[in-house]
Design a protein around this motif. Structure first.
Motif, PDB file in Angstrom:
ATOM      1  N   MET A 168      27.368 -27.204  94.353  1.00  0.00           N
ATOM      2  CA  MET A 168      27.595 -25.744  94.175  1.00  0.00           C
ATOM      3  C   MET A 168      28.544 -24.934  95.119  1.00  0.00           C
ATOM      4  SD  MET A 168      25.972 -25.216  91.277  1.00  0.00           S
ATOM      5  CE  MET A 168      26.256 -23.569  91.136  1.00  0.00           C
ATOM      6  N   LEU A 169      28.208 -25.222  96.291  1.00  0.00           N
ATOM      7  CA  LEU A 169      29.242 -24.852  97.400  1.00  0.00           C
ATOM      8  C   LEU A 169      30.705 -25.116  97.201  1.00  0.00           C
ATOM      9  CD1 LEU A 169      27.149 -25.575 100.687  1.00  0.00           C
ATOM     10  CD2 LEU A 169      27.411 -23.672  99.363  1.00  0.00           C
ATOM     11  N   ALA A 170      30.977 -26.161  96.363  1.00  0.00           N
ATOM     12  CA  ALA A 170      32.396 -26.491  95.797  1.00  0.00           C
ATOM     13  C   ALA A 170      33.056 -25.295  95.077  1.00  0.00           C
ATOM     14  CB  ALA A 170      32.382 -27.877  95.193  1.00  0.00           C
ATOM     15  N   ILE A 171      32.236 -24.393  94.325  1.00  0.00           N
ATOM     16  CA  ILE A 171      32.781 -23.243  93.731  1.00  0.00           C
ATOM     17  C   ILE A 171      33.517 -22.470  94.586  1.00  0.00           C
ATOM     18  CG2 ILE A 171      32.193 -21.560  92.381  1.00  0.00           C
ATOM     19  CD1 ILE A 171      29.699 -23.008  91.218  1.00  0.00           C
ATOM     20  N   CYS A 172      33.004 -22.347  95.660  1.00  0.00           N
ATOM     21  CA  CYS A 172      33.741 -21.429  96.739  1.00  0.00           C
ATOM     22  C   CYS A 172      34.539 -21.990  97.956  1.00  0.00           C
ATOM     23  CB  CYS A 172      32.675 -20.496  97.518  1.00  0.00           C
ATOM     24  SG  CYS A 172      31.463 -19.699  96.300  1.00  0.00           S
ATOM     25  N   LEU A 173      34.149 -23.241  98.244  1.00  0.00           N
ATOM     26  CA  LEU A 173      34.656 -24.048  99.453  1.00  0.00           C
ATOM     27  C   LEU A 173      35.868 -25.271  99.159  1.00  0.00           C
ATOM     28  CD1 LEU A 173      31.656 -24.259 101.627  1.00  0.00           C
ATOM     29  CD2 LEU A 173      33.321 -22.557 101.617  1.00  0.00           C
ATOM     30  N   GLN A 174      36.198 -25.169  97.611  1.00  0.00           N
ATOM     31  CA  GLN A 174      37.110 -26.080  97.107  1.00  0.00           C
ATOM     32  C   GLN A 174      38.649 -25.891  97.834  1.00  0.00           C
ATOM     33  OE1 GLN A 174      38.045 -26.306  93.045  1.00  0.00           O
ATOM     34  NE2 GLN A 174      36.858 -24.508  92.709  1.00  0.00           N
ATOM     35  N   PRO A 175      39.048 -27.002  98.208  1.00  0.00           N
ATOM     36  CA  PRO A 175      40.328 -26.640  98.718  1.00  0.00           C
ATOM     37  C   PRO A 175      41.695 -26.197  97.643  1.00  0.00           C
ATOM     38  CG  PRO A 175      40.103 -28.883  98.651  1.00  0.00           C
ATOM     39  CD  PRO A 175      38.871 -28.347  98.473  1.00  0.00           C
ATOM     40  N   LYS A 176      42.566 -25.500  97.740  1.00  0.00           N
ATOM     41  CA  LYS A 176      43.566 -25.064  96.794  1.00  0.00           C
ATOM     42  C   LYS A 176      44.323 -26.429  96.362  1.00  0.00           C
ATOM     43  CE  LYS A 176      44.014 -20.667  99.074  1.00  0.00           C
ATOM     44  NZ  LYS A 176      45.094 -19.561  99.713  1.00  0.00           N
ATOM     45  N   ARG A 177      45.075 -26.099  95.108  1.00  0.00           N
ATOM     46  CA  ARG A 177      45.670 -27.097  94.364  1.00  0.00           C
ATOM     47  C   ARG A 177      46.977 -27.753  95.158  1.00  0.00           C
ATOM     48  NH1 ARG A 177      43.994 -27.972  89.415  1.00  0.00           N
ATOM     49  NH2 ARG A 177      42.685 -26.560  88.400  1.00  0.00           N
ATOM     50  N   GLU A 178      47.541 -26.625  95.834  1.00  0.00           N
ATOM     51  CA  GLU A 178      48.607 -27.364  96.713  1.00  0.00           C
ATOM     52  C   GLU A 178      48.187 -27.864  98.188  1.00  0.00           C
ATOM     53  OE1 GLU A 178      47.927 -22.979  97.299  1.00  0.00           O
ATOM     54  OE2 GLU A 178      48.167 -24.232  95.711  1.00  0.00           O
ATOM     55  N   ASP A 179      46.924 -27.942  98.476  1.00  0.00           N
ATOM     56  CA  ASP A 179      46.562 -28.869  99.487  1.00  0.00           C
ATOM     57  C   ASP A 179      46.549 -30.179  99.539  1.00  0.00           C
ATOM     58  OD1 ASP A 179      45.183 -29.303 101.843  1.00  0.00           O
ATOM     59  OD2 ASP A 179      43.758 -27.422 101.819  1.00  0.00           O
ATOM     60  N   ASP A 180      47.041 -30.563 100.758  1.00  0.00           N
ATOM     61  CA  ASP A 180      47.154 -31.956 100.771  1.00  0.00           C
ATOM     62  C   ASP A 180      45.894 -32.934 100.486  1.00  0.00           C
ATOM     63  OD1 ASP A 180      49.869 -31.728 101.355  1.00  0.00           O
ATOM     64  OD2 ASP A 180      49.720 -31.786 103.363  1.00  0.00           O
ATOM     65  N   HIS A 181      44.792 -32.536 101.099  1.00  0.00           N
ATOM     66  CA  HIS A 181      43.386 -32.977 100.810  1.00  0.00           C
ATOM     67  C   HIS A 181      43.010 -32.668  99.387  1.00  0.00           C
ATOM     68  CE1 HIS A 181      43.798 -33.726 105.234  1.00  0.00           C
ATOM     69  NE2 HIS A 181      43.990 -32.637 105.471  1.00  0.00           N
ATOM     70  N   ARG A 182      43.646 -32.025  98.470  1.00  0.00           N
ATOM     71  CA  ARG A 182      42.901 -31.765  97.280  1.00  0.00           C
ATOM     72  C   ARG A 182      42.530 -33.072  96.654  1.00  0.00           C
ATOM     73  NH1 ARG A 182      40.938 -27.359  93.985  1.00  0.00           N
ATOM     74  NH2 ARG A 182      41.043 -28.242  91.933  1.00  0.00           N
TER      75      ARG A 182
END
Length: 249
Positions: A168-182
């Motif tokens: 559920m925390l991924a809703i707020c803490l997920q990296p952006k699409r342009e991030d290398d670790h996405r």
């Protein structure tokens, strides 16, 4: 002569001191029968009346009150157990898996939906909240029970709650699409999600095994899983067939 013989026989049958009866007619012999009634036996036979023992009545009332209290507690615990099962089946056992179906099949192919993300958040949030409430009821029942708690069911529930909270925390803490670790984060998110679903299903069956009327609960949840599996398999087949149909045309 006859009366003297009768007095001798009566004195042998009822060995009561004659002086106790002649000196004071109000003196009575008390015989307690079974600890529940007292019979006052005196010269006035017609006035004999049974009297109930007050202590016995008090003990009986206390016993009935204790029985009623115990049955009320049993009924309340039965209702909480049912609520625990229903909330966890609906929340963690149905809505969370349906959220996975939405994320896989409603994003692009085969059922592209512009509101898929909002639908995913709705399923995941409502499922998490219902499951967390049911999990809290289960923890309370386990801690308040004098019997041995279901350790496997309890430990799996704690792990599921922890992993579900991380998801559920991924809703707020997920990296952006342009991030290398996405990409790495997406793989981790999917693997943890599928592992979480497997633990949820196993733990629900573990809890059902210890329920009253376990067969009814088991077939209820099997029906839920069959419906979810039918939806997933149908959409998966449609996902593979639809591009080939478009290629032929």
């Amino acid at each position: 002569m006859m009366s003297s013989h009768c007095l001798v026989i009566l004195s042998l049958i009822f060995p009561i001191h004659s002086q106790a009866l002649t000196k004071n007619d109000e003196v009575s012999a008390v015989e307690t029968l079974g600890g529940n009634q007292e019979w006052h036996i005196g010269p006035n036979v017609e006035n004999i009346k049974p009297q109930k023992n007050d202590n016995s009545l008090h003990d009986t009332e206390n016993g009935l009150a204790f029985t009623n209290l115990g049955s009320w507690k049993g009924r309340r615990r039965h209702h909480f157990r049912n609520a625990h099962g229903i909330l966890n089946i609906m929340g963690w056992g149905a809505l969370l898996p349906f959220g996975v179906i939405v994320a896989r099949y409603f994003r692009r192919v085969p059922l592209k939906c512009d509101e898929w993300y909002n639908l995913l958040i709705l399923c995941q949030t409502s499922g998490y909240i219902l499951g967390a409430i049911g999990w809290g009821i289960g923890l309370w029942m386990g801690s308040s029970s004098k019997q041995h708690p279901l350790k496997t069911h309890r430990n799996l529930g704690i792990i599921i709650f922890t992993f579900a909270t991380v998801q559920m925390l991924a809703i707020c803490l997920q990296p952006k699409r342009e991030d290398d670790h996405r990409r790495c984060w997406e793989i981790y998110h999917q693997v943890l999600g599928y592992a979480l679903l497997a633990m949820i299903i196993a733990n629900i069956f573990q809890g059902i095994h210890n329920q009253a009327h376990a067969e009814k609960w088991k077939w209820l949840y099997v029906g839920v899983l069959v419906i979810l599996a039918f939806i997933a398999i149908s959409l998966e087949i449609f996902r593979w067939v639809k591009p080939r149909i478009h290629m032929n045309f």
